[in-house]
Design a protein around this motif. Structure first.
Motif, short mmCIF file in Angstrom:
data_model
loop_
_atom_site.label_atom_id
_atom_site.label_comp_id
_atom_site.label_asym_id
_atom_site.label_seq_id
_atom_site.Cartn_x
_atom_site.Cartn_y
_atom_site.Cartn_z
N GLN A 127 30.49 -16.71 61.05
CA GLN A 127 31.89 -15.96 61.58
C GLN A 127 31.92 -15.94 63.22
OE1 GLN A 127 31.89 -11.46 61.78
NE2 GLN A 127 30.97 -11.87 59.96
N TRP A 196 38.99 -20.87 57.25
CA TRP A 196 38.33 -20.60 56.08
C TRP A 196 37.08 -20.11 56.65
CZ3 TRP A 196 39.49 -24.57 51.66
CH2 TRP A 196 40.92 -24.45 51.32
N LEU A 197 36.36 -19.09 56.04
CA LEU A 197 34.92 -18.63 56.40
C LEU A 197 34.15 -18.81 55.16
CD1 LEU A 197 32.77 -17.33 58.19
CD2 LEU A 197 33.76 -15.02 57.59
N THR A 199 31.20 -18.18 53.78
CA THR A 199 30.01 -17.49 53.73
C THR A 199 30.20 -16.37 52.99
OG1 THR A 199 30.71 -15.90 55.38
CG2 THR A 199 29.38 -17.89 56.35
N PRO A 201 30.04 -12.73 51.59
CA PRO A 201 30.40 -11.47 52.09
C PRO A 201 29.59 -10.45 52.32
CG PRO A 201 31.64 -11.66 49.86
CD PRO A 201 31.14 -12.76 50.11
N TRP A 206 32.90 -10.21 56.77
CA TRP A 206 34.10 -10.28 57.77
C TRP A 206 34.87 -8.91 57.75
CZ3 TRP A 206 35.64 -12.92 61.90
CH2 TRP A 206 37.16 -12.72 62.19
N GLN A 220 37.69 -15.73 53.39
CA GLN A 220 36.55 -15.80 53.02
C GLN A 220 36.48 -16.25 51.41
OE1 GLN A 220 33.98 -12.36 54.03
NE2 GLN A 220 32.15 -13.72 54.15
#
Length: 406
Positions: A127, A196-197, A199, A201, A206, A220
């Motif tokens: 992020q 888009w992330l 990863t 959570p 995020w 995410q």
């Protein structure tokens, strides 16, 4: 539906696309992956039956070269030009494009999509490149932020200006070559309105940004990880079965200058804890320091299976290795080298699943101290608890979102 996945970077930038490509094919999509022409990337994609389109120079050669006479803007211009050539050919007639990797590469790929009228999305695997009031940006080499500036909003403004200085001419001159207008801000163009992330959570939570200058919507998906069914090599399986679980030491795509010293320090520190050692060669070309039978060296290997059978994982802190070790419930010692790796080291420490080594160069004393913490029962208990909370279906989530881009 035809989808192009584009990246330029190390194994950590390519491996997630393997997972997404397979999940997209399960949904009936035709997939191509544009990636650096390194043999290990081609073999990995071929192993799951996905077509790879080579782009630019070898990522390993670029990363491990002893000298880099070209400036970052020069290399960016060449990288973007290679994206325009290769990705354009790969994306003709496609229905969606997913772009990730180094920022100039994403700028090039998204420009191709814009020229072809293809929907595209920008993806990041950490992020720290997404503007937020909750964290500071990463500084580029040779362009540190003023130490007196601590306000994140100001730092993100400086980040945008720095990126334009480094990459603005390269991006806009290449865009002009294919008849596209200049972009006013490279970073915001690359990120887009809804990045888009990719990863988990739990590992990388995020927090919605909000406020002036932070108005985009981050999606995410969870980490993109394909279950790895490859068996461990016979010699490695025999070593694992011949004694107590060893400590894994590997630094992935990091060149680790002075790798002979790093290997010696690591092996001696692990032995001092009464543990056997498993060394991964990686781009640092780590090797054994003697012929004692308490050490074993491996090359390419199924880390998902391996990390479930080791006592701890000593690594560089790449997003992929951190996530794989966390999913396996393995305690970690993160020796961060660059970019986002100090962040992942901090997350490992904050979650109580391992230790963040102070600095990129381990000594016998510093690594021994870190290993004592990582090998403690309470650290393994913490790692097991976090492993149970990690989401496994990030690539499947992303595949469904890709299908909606059309």
């Amino acid at each position: 539906m035809r989808v192009v996945l584009s990246t330029y970077g190390s194994r950590g930038d390519v491996e997630p696309l393997v997972g997404l490509a397979v999940r997209l094919r399960e949904q009936g999509a035709e997939v191509r992956v544009c990636a650096p022409p390194d043999e290990e990337f081609a073999e990995r994609l071929a192993g799951v039956g996905v077509e790879m389109v080579p782009v630019g120079l070898s990522a390993r050669e670029l990363t491990t070269a002893a000298a880099q006479p070209k400036s970052l803007p020069e290399r960016a211009a060449e990288l973007i030009a290679s994206q325009l050539d290769a990705v354009t050919a790969a994306a003709e007639g496609c229905d969606a494009l997913v772009a990730t990797g180094m920022m100039p590469a994403v700028a090039g790929a998204r420009s191709v999509a814009e020229k072809l009228g293809v929907p595209s999305v920008s993806v990041t695997f950490q992020q720290l490149t997404l503007p937020s009031p909750h964290h500071a940006p990463l500084a580029y080499p040779g362009r540190p932020f003023p130490p007196e500036v601590t306000d994140n909003s100001v730092l993100w403004d400086l980040d945008a200006r720095s990126i334009d200085v480094l990459f603005g001419d390269a991006v806009n001159s290449n865009r002009a070559s294919i008849g596209l207008p200049p972009v006013a801000g490279v970073r915001d163009y690359v990120i887009g309105d809804r990045p888009w992330l990719a990863t988990d959570p739990v590992l990388d939570p995020w927090r919605p940004a909000g406020g002036a200058g932070f108005g985009f919507d981050v999606v995410q998906t969870g980490a993109w990880i394909l279950p790895d069914e490859r068996p461990l090599p016979d010699g490695l399986s025999e070593f694992l079965g011949a004694g107590a679980p060893p400590v894994y030491v590997g630094f992935g795509s990091m060149p680790m200058h002075g790798s002979d010293d790093v290997a010696r320090v690591a092996i001696e520190a692990v032995r001092a804890q009464g543990r056997r050692v498993l060394v991964r060669r990686g781009w640092a070309d780590l090797d054994l320091i003697d012929d004692q039978d308490d050490c074993f060296v491996v090359g390419e290997v199924n880390q998902q299976a391996l990390f479930r059978r080791v006592a701890a994982v000593v690594h560089h802190g790449g997003a992929g290795t951190t996530t794989t070790a966390a999913r396996a419930g393995g305690p970690q010692v993160v020796v961060p080298q660059a970019t986002d790796q100090p962040y992942w080291a901090g997350r490992v420490a904050d979650l109580g699943i391992g230790v963040a080594h102070d600095g990129p160069t381990p000594t016998f004393a510093s690594l021994s101290a870190a290993l004592r913490v990582a090998l403690a029962p309470e650290t393994r208990d913490g790692a097991a608890a976090v492993a149970a909370a990690i989401i496994d279906d990030g690539a499947a989530v992303a595949a469904k979102l890709v299908l909606c881009l059309k």
